[in-house]
Design a protein around this motif. Structure first.
Motif, PDB file in Angstrom:
ATOM      1  N   THR A  18       0.769  -1.242   0.051  1.00 53.19           N
ATOM      2  CA  THR A  18       0.033   0.045   0.254  1.00 53.19           C
ATOM      3  C   THR A  18       0.795   1.056  -0.112  1.00 53.19           C
ATOM      4  O   THR A  18       0.352   2.106  -0.761  1.00 53.19           O
ATOM      5  N   VAL A  74       2.206   1.979  -3.568  1.00 55.26           N
ATOM      6  CA  VAL A  74       1.110   2.843  -4.189  1.00 55.26           C
ATOM      7  C   VAL A  74       0.815   3.780  -3.955  1.00 55.26           C
ATOM      8  O   VAL A  74       1.042   4.823  -4.925  1.00 55.26           O
ATOM      9  N   ILE A  75       0.892   4.524  -2.573  1.00 52.02           N
ATOM     10  CA  ILE A  75       0.787   5.842  -2.289  1.00 52.02           C
ATOM     11  C   ILE A  75       1.967   6.662  -2.742  1.00 52.02           C
ATOM     12  O   ILE A  75       1.860   7.856  -3.271  1.00 52.02           O
ATOM     13  N   VAL A  81      -4.016  10.551  -4.189  1.00 49.02           N
ATOM     14  CA  VAL A  81      -4.734  10.278  -2.929  1.00 49.02           C
ATOM     15  C   VAL A  81      -5.780  11.405  -2.644  1.00 49.02           C
ATOM     16  O   VAL A  81      -5.396  12.397  -2.542  1.00 49.02           O
ATOM     17  N   LYS A  82      -7.006  10.805  -2.310  1.00 48.34           N
ATOM     18  CA  LYS A  82      -8.104  12.092  -1.906  1.00 48.34           C
ATOM     19  C   LYS A  82      -7.590  12.701  -0.811  1.00 48.34           C
ATOM     20  O   LYS A  82      -7.055  12.076   0.188  1.00 48.34           O
ATOM     21  N   ASP A 108      -5.987  10.774   2.634  1.00 44.94           N
ATOM     22  CA  ASP A 108      -6.575   9.549   3.102  1.00 44.94           C
ATOM     23  C   ASP A 108      -6.801   8.525   2.367  1.00 44.94           C
ATOM     24  O   ASP A 108      -7.692   8.627   1.161  1.00 44.94           O
ATOM     25  N   TYR A 109      -5.966   7.458   2.242  1.00 38.27           N
ATOM     26  CA  TYR A 109      -5.995   6.316   1.152  1.00 38.27           C
ATOM     27  C   TYR A 109      -6.675   5.038   1.996  1.00 38.27           C
ATOM     28  O   TYR A 109      -6.377   4.694   3.022  1.00 38.27           O
ATOM     29  N   GLU A 110      -7.749   4.508   1.220  1.00 34.79           N
ATOM     30  CA  GLU A 110      -8.544   3.403   1.966  1.00 34.79           C
ATOM     31  C   GLU A 110      -8.650   2.277   0.561  1.00 34.79           C
ATOM     32  O   GLU A 110      -9.294   2.786  -0.141  1.00 34.79           O
ATOM     33  N   HIS A 111      -8.180   0.997   0.694  1.00 36.86           N
ATOM     34  CA  HIS A 111      -8.212   0.258  -0.210  1.00 36.86           C
ATOM     35  C   HIS A 111      -8.348  -1.186   0.277  1.00 36.86           C
ATOM     36  O   HIS A 111      -7.087  -1.520   0.967  1.00 36.86           O
ATOM     37  N   GLU A 112      -9.056  -1.915   0.156  1.00 36.40           N
ATOM     38  CA  GLU A 112      -9.139  -3.455   0.594  1.00 36.40           C
ATOM     39  C   GLU A 112      -8.710  -3.725   2.031  1.00 36.40           C
ATOM     40  O   GLU A 112      -7.607  -4.413   2.027  1.00 36.40           O
ATOM     41  N   ARG A 122      -6.112   1.450   5.716  1.00 38.28           N
ATOM     42  CA  ARG A 122      -6.333   2.718   5.463  1.00 38.28           C
ATOM     43  C   ARG A 122      -5.078   3.319   6.223  1.00 38.28           C
ATOM     44  O   ARG A 122      -4.491   2.913   7.031  1.00 38.28           O
TER      45      ARG A 122
END
Length: 84
Positions: A35, A38-39, A46-47, A57-61, A64
């Motif tokens: 993760t 990716v960031i 990222v939003k 704030d990154y959230e995925h699968e 967070r």
């Protein structure tokens, strides 16, 4: 934040994120590492956090990560980590 090409920003964990990371299992740490890669590839994508515009704030699968970047984007400062 500028998009980084070729050079990954340094990632720093502050409390309580540092404590959260130390409590993760090996499998959760591997997911978090992916993760963070990716960031780091494009932190500007990222939003923004809903209540603090300086935060991202990154959230995925089930992962967070809340962070902010320094002015030049060379350091990402992680303030919160959650891995299911």
């Amino acid at each position: 934040m500028p998009k980084h090409s070729g050079r990954r920003p340094r990632i720093v964990f502050i409390e309580p994120a540092d404590t959260q990371v130390r409590m993760l299992s090996a499998a959760q740490t591997a997911v978090l590492d992916h993760t963070l890669n990716v960031i780091a590839a494009d932190p500007a994508a990222v939003k923004q956090h809903a209540t603090a515009s300086a935060l991202r704030d990154y959230e995925h699968e089930g992962v967070r990560v809340i962070f902010y970047a320094t002015a030049l984007g060379s350091i990402l400062i992680v303030t919160y980590v959650e891995v299911d």
